[in-house]
Design a protein around this motif. Structure first.
Motif, PDB file in Angstrom:
ATOM      1  N   GLN A  95     -17.893  30.706 -21.701  1.00 30.52           N
ATOM      2  CA  GLN A  95     -16.676  31.513 -21.654  1.00 30.52           C
ATOM      3  C   GLN A  95     -17.029  32.985 -21.706  1.00 30.52           C
ATOM      4  O   GLN A  95     -18.043  33.367 -22.271  1.00 30.52           O
TER       5      GLN A  95
ATOM      6  N   ASP B 108     -14.731  23.160 -21.617  1.00 32.86           N
ATOM      7  CA  ASP B 108     -13.583  23.734 -22.329  1.00 32.86           C
ATOM      8  C   ASP B 108     -12.262  23.351 -21.672  1.00 32.86           C
ATOM      9  O   ASP B 108     -11.281  23.070 -22.365  1.00 32.86           O
ATOM     10  N   VAL B 109     -12.217  23.315 -20.356  1.00 31.31           N
ATOM     11  CA  VAL B 109     -10.992  22.915 -19.655  1.00 31.31           C
ATOM     12  C   VAL B 109     -10.690  21.443 -19.922  1.00 31.31           C
ATOM     13  O   VAL B 109      -9.546  21.063 -20.185  1.00 31.31           O
TER      14      VAL B 109
ATOM     15  N   GLU C 168      -3.192  21.005 -14.004  1.00 31.82           N
ATOM     16  CA  GLU C 168      -3.126  22.197 -14.838  1.00 31.82           C
ATOM     17  C   GLU C 168      -3.718  23.357 -14.057  1.00 31.82           C
ATOM     18  O   GLU C 168      -4.676  23.170 -13.308  1.00 31.82           O
ATOM     19  N   VAL C 169      -3.161  24.537 -14.249  1.00 28.94           N
ATOM     20  CA  VAL C 169      -3.691  25.741 -13.617  1.00 28.94           C
ATOM     21  C   VAL C 169      -4.328  26.600 -14.702  1.00 28.94           C
ATOM     22  O   VAL C 169      -3.707  26.870 -15.736  1.00 28.94           O
ATOM     23  N   HIS C 170      -5.564  26.985 -14.481  1.00 29.93           N
ATOM     24  CA  HIS C 170      -6.290  27.871 -15.391  1.00 29.93           C
ATOM     25  C   HIS C 170      -6.678  29.095 -14.594  1.00 29.93           C
ATOM     26  O   HIS C 170      -7.452  28.986 -13.637  1.00 29.93           O
ATOM     27  N   GLU C 171      -6.154  30.239 -14.971  1.00 27.07           N
ATOM     28  CA  GLU C 171      -6.448  31.467 -14.237  1.00 27.07           C
ATOM     29  C   GLU C 171      -7.777  32.032 -14.720  1.00 27.07           C
ATOM     30  O   GLU C 171      -7.832  33.016 -15.443  1.00 27.07           O
ATOM     31  N   ALA C 172      -8.843  31.353 -14.306  1.00 28.17           N
ATOM     32  CA  ALA C 172     -10.189  31.753 -14.709  1.00 28.17           C
ATOM     33  C   ALA C 172     -11.177  31.153 -13.731  1.00 28.17           C
ATOM     34  O   ALA C 172     -10.917  30.133 -13.114  1.00 28.17           O
TER      35      ALA C 172
ATOM     36  N   THR D 287     -14.433  30.406 -17.749  1.00 31.33           N
ATOM     37  CA  THR D 287     -14.446  29.348 -18.743  1.00 31.33           C
ATOM     38  C   THR D 287     -15.378  28.250 -18.255  1.00 31.33           C
ATOM     39  O   THR D 287     -16.056  28.429 -17.248  1.00 31.33           O
ATOM     40  N   THR D 288     -15.423  27.155 -18.960  1.00 30.44           N
ATOM     41  CA  THR D 288     -16.320  26.063 -18.588  1.00 30.44           C
ATOM     42  C   THR D 288     -15.525  24.799 -18.294  1.00 30.44           C
ATOM     43  O   THR D 288     -14.394  24.632 -18.755  1.00 30.44           O
TER      44      THR D 288
ATOM     45  N   GLU E 298     -16.263  37.012 -19.527  1.00 34.47           N
ATOM     46  CA  GLU E 298     -15.759  37.753 -18.367  1.00 34.47           C
ATOM     47  C   GLU E 298     -16.943  38.105 -17.482  1.00 34.47           C
ATOM     48  O   GLU E 298     -18.037  38.392 -17.967  1.00 34.47           O
TER      49      GLU E 298
ATOM     50  N   ILE F   2     -14.943  29.375 -13.087  1.00 38.70           N
ATOM     51  CA  ILE F   2     -15.717  28.354 -13.803  1.00 38.70           C
ATOM     52  C   ILE F   2     -17.158  28.844 -13.889  1.00 38.70           C
ATOM     53  O   ILE F   2     -17.725  29.326 -12.910  1.00 38.70           O
TER      54      ILE F   2
END
Length: 130
Positions: A17, A47-48, A7-11, A43-44, A19, A13
């Protein structure tokens, strides 16, 4: 590999959560710590993972390893995944990262690995459950 889920998460770590400011100057100078160049979502690990089983985490988050581990306390503590964690961003990480990880998973065997390539500072912890 068959059965591998990616999975790709554009965030980034982090420990929670939100900005953060990010300096994307490249190389070792990219950082969340004290940065203000641009704002990126964070994000954490927890959470992911969203309660799913995690078997491996590779982490080189440019000096935010402590915060990333804090955001993965539940996942790391429950799943006890193999870990590959950068150890070279701060001298104190040679001591504080293993101590933090042993708080979460006391049975981890933690190895320090120096890789034989440039950049010469590349040190990583490899954590494996017994």
């Amino acid at each position: 590999a068959k059965g591998l889920t990616v999975e790709v998460h554009e965030a980034g770590i982090w420990s929670e959560q939100g900005e953060l400011g990010f300096s994307d100057s490249g190389g070792r100078q990219s950082t969340f710590i004290g940065a203000e160049k641009k704002t990126v979502p964070v994000t954490t690990i927890d959470d992911v993972a969203a309660g799913r089983s995690v078997t491996m985490i590779k982490m080189d988050v440019e000096g935010a390893e402590v915060q990333a581990i804090a955001g993965g306390r539940q996942t790391i503590g429950e799943c006890k995944p193999k870990l590959f964690v950068a150890a070279y961003h701060y001298d104190v990480d040679l001591f504080r990262l293993p101590l933090l990880l042993w708080e979460l998973v006391p049975e981890y065997k933690i190895y320090l690995r120096k890789h034989p390539y440039v950049p010469a500072w590349e040190l990583n912890f490899i954590c494996i459950g017994r």
